[in-house]
Design an enzyme around this catalytic site. Structure first.
Site, PDB file in Angstrom:
ATOM      1  N   ASP A  12      24.650  -8.901   2.363  1.00 62.41           N
ATOM      2  CA  ASP A  12      25.224  -7.564   2.525  1.00 62.41           C
ATOM      3  C   ASP A  12      26.169  -7.507   3.729  1.00 62.41           C
ATOM      4  OD1 ASP A  12      25.609  -4.958   1.853  1.00 62.41           O
ATOM      5  OD2 ASP A  12      23.755  -4.223   2.737  1.00 62.41           O
ATOM      6  N   ASN A  60      27.266  -2.572  -8.473  1.00 65.78           N
ATOM      7  CA  ASN A  60      28.558  -2.840  -7.847  1.00 65.78           C
ATOM      8  C   ASN A  60      29.658  -2.930  -8.898  1.00 65.78           C
ATOM      9  OD1 ASN A  60      27.352  -5.041  -5.191  1.00 65.78           O
ATOM     10  ND2 ASN A  60      27.523  -2.831  -5.263  1.00 65.78           N
TER      11      ASN A  60
END
Length: 224
Positions: A12, A60
């Site tokens: 991340d 995403n």
């Protein structure tokens, strides 16, 4: 305690790294790729058998802009197969988990990658590509019902288990976010969770080694 057999990573912070450094998202992903390549070398030296990376989540893919998807697919098309071929030359295997068939333009590359794996790899890298833990559980339930199997065997129908991948012993998530975010929720039921404040492109081999050392100090109880 011995080191982990399977280390999974949620990498991340790439987009925040790009904003912080005043560069485009593509450059941050390329920097993150370099980070992962360095970690692969350390993982091999530490006798890690499986090293997983959540490359792309289903959320995403579905929620980001068309421009972002075009950019990300172009990176995959340019780098995924050459990088996998380089790992094959080092006797490192590759498995790809997720709904990657829905990604236009790279299906043939992925099919070739999965076919070209070395027969007896010293380590296996697992890329989770357009993966959703919820979707994985849903398809596992459908298969379980079709087979009229006992619900206690649900894990046998998860994509990871059917690909011969053991549950993670250690999960590392960068950028100081402390959640699984629809990653392998069922598989991580007894996984040790390690969170780093570093943004993924800044995560170093020393940080990875620290995480492995931390794991060896943990007493794993498995609910006992």
């Amino acid at each position: 305690m011995a080191g982990p057999r399977h280390v999974a990573i949620i990498p991340d912070g790439g987009r925040r790294w790009a904003k912080k450094n005043g560069v485009g998202h593509a450059k941050s992903y390329l920097k993150g790729m370099e980070t992962f390549e360095s970690i692969v070398k350390v993982a091999v030296s530490k006798n890690v058998q499986y090293l997983s990376l959540w490359v792309l989540s289903r959320d995403n893919w579905e929620k980001r802009s068309p421009e972002w998807r075009i950019m990300f697919l172009a990176l995959l098309k340019q780098y995924l197969k050459p990088k996998c071929d380089a790992m094959f030359e080092q006797n490192i295997g590759v498995k790809i988990i997720g709904d990657w068939c829905a990604l236009d333009g790279i299906k043939t590359d992925i099919e070739t990658i999965l076919k070209d794996n070395p027969p007896h790899p010293k380590m296996t890298v697992v890329f989770f590509l357009r993966y959703s833990g919820t979707q994985d559980l849903e398809q596992a339930m459908q298969k379980l019902i079709t087979q009229n199997d006992d619900p206690k065997n649900i894990k046998n129908y998860l994509q990871t288990r059917q690909a011969g991948i053991p549950d993670p012993d250690l999960l590392i998530r960068t950028s100081d976010i402390k959640r699984l975010s629809d990653f392998t929720m069922i598989q991580c039921a007894n996984t040790e969770l390690y969170f780093s404040e570093k943004l993924w492109p800044d995560f170093t081999t020393a940080d990875f080694t620290d995480a492995l050392h931390w794991y060896t100090q943990v007493e794993r109880r498995f609910g006992r």
